[in-house]
Design a protein around this motif. Structure first.
Motif, PDB file in Angstrom:
ATOM      1  N   GLN A  25       0.842  -1.375   0.171  1.00 17.85           N
ATOM      2  CA  GLN A  25      -0.028  -0.184   0.085  1.00 17.85           C
ATOM      3  C   GLN A  25       0.915   1.274   0.143  1.00 17.85           C
ATOM      4  OE1 GLN A  25      -3.513   0.109   0.079  1.00 17.85           O
ATOM      5  NE2 GLN A  25      -3.269   2.428   0.144  1.00 17.85           N
TER       6      GLN A  25
ATOM      7  N   LEU B  49       2.399   1.829  -3.406  1.00 13.61           N
ATOM      8  CA  LEU B  49       1.323   2.316  -4.305  1.00 13.61           C
ATOM      9  C   LEU B  49       1.044   3.698  -4.252  1.00 13.61           C
ATOM     10  CD1 LEU B  49      -0.714  -1.159  -4.483  1.00 13.61           C
ATOM     11  CD2 LEU B  49       0.540  -0.156  -6.398  1.00 13.61           C
ATOM     12  N   GLU B  50       0.957   4.033  -2.864  1.00 11.41           N
ATOM     13  CA  GLU B  50       0.600   5.447  -2.470  1.00 11.41           C
ATOM     14  C   GLU B  50       1.511   6.378  -2.904  1.00 11.41           C
ATOM     15  OE1 GLU B  50      -0.483   5.277   1.660  1.00 11.41           O
ATOM     16  OE2 GLU B  50      -2.364   4.585   1.434  1.00 11.41           O
TER      17      GLU B  50
ATOM     18  N   LYS C  24       1.784   6.753  -6.683  1.00 12.38           N
ATOM     19  CA  LYS C  24       0.483   7.526  -7.110  1.00 12.38           C
ATOM     20  C   LYS C  24       0.839   9.049  -6.776  1.00 12.38           C
ATOM     21  CE  LYS C  24      -4.369   8.293  -6.454  1.00 12.38           C
ATOM     22  NZ  LYS C  24      -5.631   8.003  -5.753  1.00 12.38           N
TER      23      LYS C  24
ATOM     24  N   GLN D 227       3.388  10.399  -9.569  1.00 15.19           N
ATOM     25  CA  GLN D 227       3.199  10.268 -11.133  1.00 15.19           C
ATOM     26  C   GLN D 227       2.768  11.385 -11.827  1.00 15.19           C
ATOM     27  OE1 GLN D 227       0.042   9.851 -13.244  1.00 15.19           O
ATOM     28  NE2 GLN D 227       1.289   9.371 -15.107  1.00 15.19           N
TER      29      GLN D 227
ATOM     30  N   GLY E 227      -0.717   5.426 -15.666  1.00 17.52           N
ATOM     31  CA  GLY E 227      -0.422   6.017 -14.177  1.00 17.52           C
ATOM     32  C   GLY E 227       0.411   5.037 -13.366  1.00 17.52           C
ATOM     33  N   VAL E 228      -0.348   4.497 -12.389  1.00 22.53           N
ATOM     34  CA  VAL E 228       0.524   3.578 -11.446  1.00 22.53           C
ATOM     35  C   VAL E 228       0.556   1.973 -12.265  1.00 22.53           C
ATOM     36  CG1 VAL E 228       0.611   2.478  -9.160  1.00 22.53           C
ATOM     37  CG2 VAL E 228      -0.037   4.943  -9.492  1.00 22.53           C
ATOM     38  N   THR E 229       1.547   1.439 -12.479  1.00 20.24           N
ATOM     39  CA  THR E 229       1.701   0.072 -12.879  1.00 20.24           C
ATOM     40  C   THR E 229       2.441  -0.706 -11.854  1.00 20.24           C
ATOM     41  OG1 THR E 229       3.970   0.491 -13.991  1.00 20.24           O
ATOM     42  CG2 THR E 229       1.585   1.199 -15.256  1.00 20.24           C
TER      43      THR E 229
ATOM     44  N   ASN F 182       4.508   6.387 -17.181  1.00 19.91           N
ATOM     45  CA  ASN F 182       3.976   5.919 -16.025  1.00 19.91           C
ATOM     46  C   ASN F 182       4.850   5.896 -14.815  1.00 19.91           C
ATOM     47  OD1 ASN F 182       1.524   4.521 -17.243  1.00 19.91           O
ATOM     48  ND2 ASN F 182       2.886   4.059 -18.394  1.00 19.91           N
TER      49      ASN F 182
ATOM     50  N   ILE G 280      -5.344   1.396  -6.452  1.00 15.51           N
ATOM     51  CA  ILE G 280      -4.348   2.346  -7.104  1.00 15.51           C
ATOM     52  C   ILE G 280      -3.849   1.699  -8.497  1.00 15.51           C
ATOM     53  CG2 ILE G 280      -2.284   3.417  -6.700  1.00 15.51           C
ATOM     54  CD1 ILE G 280      -2.823   3.608  -3.733  1.00 15.51           C
ATOM     55  N   THR G 281      -3.797   0.581  -8.583  1.00 13.26           N
ATOM     56  CA  THR G 281      -3.047   0.141  -9.680  1.00 13.26           C
ATOM     57  C   THR G 281      -3.831   0.213 -10.787  1.00 13.26           C
ATOM     58  OG1 THR G 281      -1.871  -1.581  -8.219  1.00 13.26           O
ATOM     59  CG2 THR G 281      -1.900  -2.116 -10.613  1.00 13.26           C
ATOM     60  N   ARG G 282      -3.197   0.647 -12.105  1.00 16.13           N
ATOM     61  CA  ARG G 282      -4.049   0.738 -13.470  1.00 16.13           C
ATOM     62  C   ARG G 282      -3.675  -0.268 -14.496  1.00 16.13           C
ATOM     63  NH1 ARG G 282      -7.978   1.192 -12.536  1.00 16.13           N
ATOM     64  NH2 ARG G 282      -8.482   1.603 -14.662  1.00 16.13           N
TER      65      ARG G 282
END
Length: 488
Positions: free
Chosen positions: A51, A54-55, A58, A61, A148-150, A175, A225-227
């Protein structure tokens, strides 16, 4: 960043530009496949660590995407240069944790740098389209924008190269990425953190985390969050990721298992085919998804091929992967070795004939570690497990065929469709194979080895999406269409 205690190097995760331990405090031991001694420890990351990564990604990005593409490319080019400058250190780590020969590990580092540099050089060539509208005073503009977030998940056989294969195009296109290397071979990837910092990659743009697939991995895939998720690994794991990603309809790119057929027709160059088979089947101890895994040899050249191939395989040297004269190192772990033994024993029980190998090598130096001799099986049938399931080791099951049509039918009778090999000088059959072989990558009259400007993709259970070249770069971009009316 590492520390050393009692001869064991401890590496830390790289999150938001900092080197951190797991919030849960746990660690994972990484042992040498050569002698089973623990050489490294890495954090056993938790869902909380995922987490945080990922935060962090994000938050970083928008600024990274807003940076001119050429500037992103320049930073990544410096990153590639630093990987090359640390070539020997990274290669040694790869050999220690994975068991591949040092010469191959050096090659993996070179390829890793290239996987970063190739897309970085393409930063100025990310193109959209302007189309004519049906309305007066209007343009239709198609932009290509980052997801975005990968999340990048790499397999254990080429952990550094497979991670960089994802990092390069993801970051070039604006990304950010959280990379999770495999728990069995995570160390060389974690070593990239220090180089990313030196290259000037902004905090949060690249995060490197370690942990189990059912905890860290699942959180990275299912987190809102993951795209986009890009993963290299087994078909079974890929299917599970695909199912989990479907709940949120996020983009998925999968490069999965293979069962490459090796077809030698009557007019093919036998010596060239033997040389290609020896290299391609035994590289990295056979632990390559594009290795030839089943051999279809025409009756007219079968005896000659088998005699020459058997003689060449019997000469391959098994041993210390740091020794420059070694051809084959150990398997990566005991589980993989056991699976190899079981599938060979089953084939023999079903009627296959053991011509070469078929066991662990003798000798005191092989008392510890995960070793298996190069093995050749004949009198196989296409229904055998050894001809249908990915073996991922130095085993060559061979069948006789009487025509191109027979070889084609047998080759396509498989749930995998990653790579295939064809040896013939008949231009008509080569052109037919382009259309008729159900594989994403076909090697004609040469050993395996894709190039950066190509496109590496699989059919069937071998994956979806693909990597490398301009098509691989576009996999990290979404399209946004704008109708701009300026008629007043």
């Amino acid at each position: 960043m590492k520390s050393t205690h009692g001869g064991v190097d401890s590496y830390r995760m790289y999150i938001n530009g900092e080197f951190v331990d797991s919030k849960g405090g746990g660690t994972i031991d990484v042992a040498s496949p050569t002698n089973e001694e623990v050489l490294f420890t890495v954090p056993n990351g938790t869902t909380d660590d995922a987490q945080l990564a990922l935060e962090t990604a994000k938050a970083a990005q928008p600024a990274w995407a807003a940076m001119p593409a050429v500037e992103r490319g320049n930073i990544l080019a410096r990153f590639a240069d630093l990987i090359r400058e640390n070539r020997e250190r990274l290669a040694k780590i790869l050999t220690q944790e994975m068991g591949k020969t040092y010469s191959l590990a050096l090659g993996e580092v070179d390829v890793s740098a290239d996987f970063i540099n190739f897309p970085a050089q393409a930063a100025r060539r990310i193109e959209g389209d302007i189309l004519p509208s049906d309305l007066p005073g209007e343009h239709i503009m198609i932009h290509k924008v980052p997801y975005g977030v990968t999340v990048g998940i790499a397999a254990w056989n080429f952990p550094l190269a497979l991670s960089c294969r994802k990092i390069g195009p993801a970051l070039t296109t604006g990304n950010v990425m959280v990379v999770k290397p495999p728990s069995v071979t995570p160390v060389a990837v974690l070593a990239l953190g220090e180089l990313a910092e030196q290259a000037g990659i902004p905090k949060g743009v690249l995060n490197l985390v370690t942990g189990g697939g059912s905890t860290m991995g699942e959180e990275l895939v299912t987190n809102p969050i993951t795209r986009l998720v890009t993963m290299t690994g087994s078909s079974q794991t890929g299917q599970e990721i695909f199912r989990k990603a479907a709940d949120r309809l996020i983009a998925v790119r999968l490069e999965l298992g293979g069962k490459a057929p090796f077809i030698l027709l009557a007019d093919g160059d036998v010596d060239k085919a033997v040389d290609a088979a020896v290299v391609s089947r035994h590289l990295n101890s056979g632990q390559v998804c594009t290795c030839p895994e089943r051999f279809y040899i025409h009756d007219a050249v079968y005896d000659e091929f088998l005699q020459k191939y058997s003689a060449a395989v019997a000469k391959l040297k098994i041993g210390d992967p740091m020794d420059e004269t070694t051809d084959i190192g150990p398997k990566v772990n005991a589980h993989e070795t056991s699976q190899l033994e079981q599938i060979v024993d089953k084939a023999v029980a079903q009627g296959a004939k053991l011509v070469v190998g078929g066991k662990r090598p003798d000798g005191e130096q092989f008392a510890k570690g995960h070793w298996y001799e190069p093995t050749i099986l004949t009198e196989c049938t296409n229904e055998m497990e050894v001809m249908q399931e990915e073996v991922f080791g130095v085993v060559s099951p061979i069948m006789r065929i009487g025509s191109y049509e027979e070889a084609l039918a047998l080759a396509n009778d498989c749930k995998y469709g990653l790579a295939a090999f064809l040896f013939t000088n008949d231009v008509r059959l080569i052109q037919r194979a382009v259309l008729e072989l159900e594989f994403g990558e076909i090697y004609v009259n040469r050993p395996m080895g894709e190039q950066r400007q190509g496109f590496h993709n699989g059919y069937k259970l071998s994956g979806t999406g693909g990597e490398d070249g301009k098509y691989g770069l576009e996999n990290y971009l979404e399209k946004k269409t704008m109708y701009v009316n300026f008629s007043g």
